[in-house]
Design an enzyme around this catalytic site. Structure first.
Site, PDB file in Angstrom:
ATOM      1  N   LYS A   1       0.813  -1.216   0.000  1.00  0.00           N
ATOM      2  CA  LYS A   1       0.000   0.000   0.000  1.00  0.00           C
ATOM      3  C   LYS A   1       0.849   1.270   0.000  1.00  0.00           C
ATOM      4  O   LYS A   1       0.463   2.270  -0.608  1.00  0.00           O
ATOM      5  CB  LYS A   1      -0.974  -0.023   1.174  1.00  0.00           C
TER       6      LYS A   1
ATOM      7  N   ALA B   1      -3.004  -0.738   6.187  1.00  0.00           N
ATOM      8  CA  ALA B   1      -4.361  -0.767   6.740  1.00  0.00           C
ATOM      9  C   ALA B   1      -4.438   0.009   8.045  1.00  0.00           C
ATOM     10  O   ALA B   1      -5.364   0.786   8.273  1.00  0.00           O
ATOM     11  CB  ALA B   1      -4.820  -2.204   6.941  1.00  0.00           C
TER      12      ALA B   1
END
Length: 288
Positions: free
Chosen positions: A78, A143
């Site tokens: 990410k 996350a």
């Protein structure tokens, strides 16, 4: 997966990629392909397992493919995904990472992170309150960063962040502190005892023999224990928390709201809104 690809992919199919390492646990391809099929979009999502060293080259190579419309990213990509964006949304900027990247009509690439809003939506949808609560997030990865930003945006009283990498946790806290001064704390493991919500945003729990990511002993008995891992559906943490009487939030409740957010981000027609059949035929092979 193929049962959702109706009709079968052809030369005009718009391809969306989800990258991860590992990637076998992801549920997004099945869910997104079902959305594509229901909406009538000529599109498909394909998972690709790639390591951190190879991910930058892979992303750039796939961006050069004209029929690749976008990406999703899971562990550990990410932060890398955001580096390949020309523009980024507010949550991605606050979190410092992205889990979605799309091609714009002018050829530029835009990123956003939907983990945080997915978590908040799942939490509120399950009847839990967030405003004024103290949230402890284990994990300052992709996350965890997004969830920390998301709950602060949703008016949590404060967020405490702990990570095995003190540097990574400190960097996240500094970034969040600039946006929400006085509401962020870099905490040590084990300092979650008085939290109202404790979130496991680490990979601990993917393996069947993994230990608990944090101790449940001494935890506020009214606390909610939240998990972001989706497979297995009931991790060791959720099993133990439920057995000891804590309220729990499963990882799938974070993913489900994100599917519609991904659909809109990728400009896929709403499958529940009837469209003009002639328009649908004329537009086949292109994303609206």
């Amino acid at each position: 997966m193929t049962r959702h690809l109706v009709p079968s992919p052809d030369g005009a199919t718009q391809v969306f990629i989800i990258i991860g390492d590992p990637v076998s646990q992801v549920r997004a391809p099945q869910l997104m392909n079902a959305v594509f099929a229901k909406s009538g979009a000529n599109a498909a999502m394909v998972p690709i397992e790639v390591g951190p060293a190879q991910a930058p080259a892979l992303i750039e190579a796939l961006k050069s493919a004209g029929n690749v419309g976008g990406f999703l990213a899971t562990i550990p990509h990410k932060f890398e995904l955001l580096k390949h964006a020309d523009d980024a949304g507010p949550v991605a900027i606050a979190a410092g990472c992205a889990n979605a990247l799309r091609r714009e009509p002018d050829g530029r690439w835009s990123a956003e992170n939907f983990d945080g809003i997915g978590f908040v939506t799942g939490l509120l949808g399950s009847g839990e309150l967030l405003e004024g609560k103290t949230v402890f997030v284990y994990g300052a990865g992709g996350a965890g960063s997004s969830i920390a930003a998301g709950v602060l945006e949703a008016k949590a009283a404060c967020v405490h962040v702990s990570d095995l990498s003190a540097y990574r946790a400190g960097e996240l806290c500094e970034r969040l502190e600039r946006l929400w001064p006085g509401k962020v704390k870099h905490a040590a493991a084990g300092e979650h005892r008085d939290a109202d919500i404790v979130v496991n945003a680490t990979p601990v729990g993917l393996g069947e023999t993994d230990p608990l990511p944090f101790a449940l002993e001494g935890l506020n008995p009214e606390a909610l224990v939240a998990e972001i891992i989706m497979k297995p559906a009931e991790t060791h943490l959720l099993h133990e928390a439920h057995r000891r009487g804590f309220r729990t939030l499963a990882g799938m409740l974070m993913l489900q709201p994100q599917i519609d957010l991904y659909r809109r981000f990728f400009r896929i027609p709403d499958p529940d809104v009837p469209s003009d059949p002639l328009h649908a035929i004329a537009g086949r092979g292109t994303m609206p």
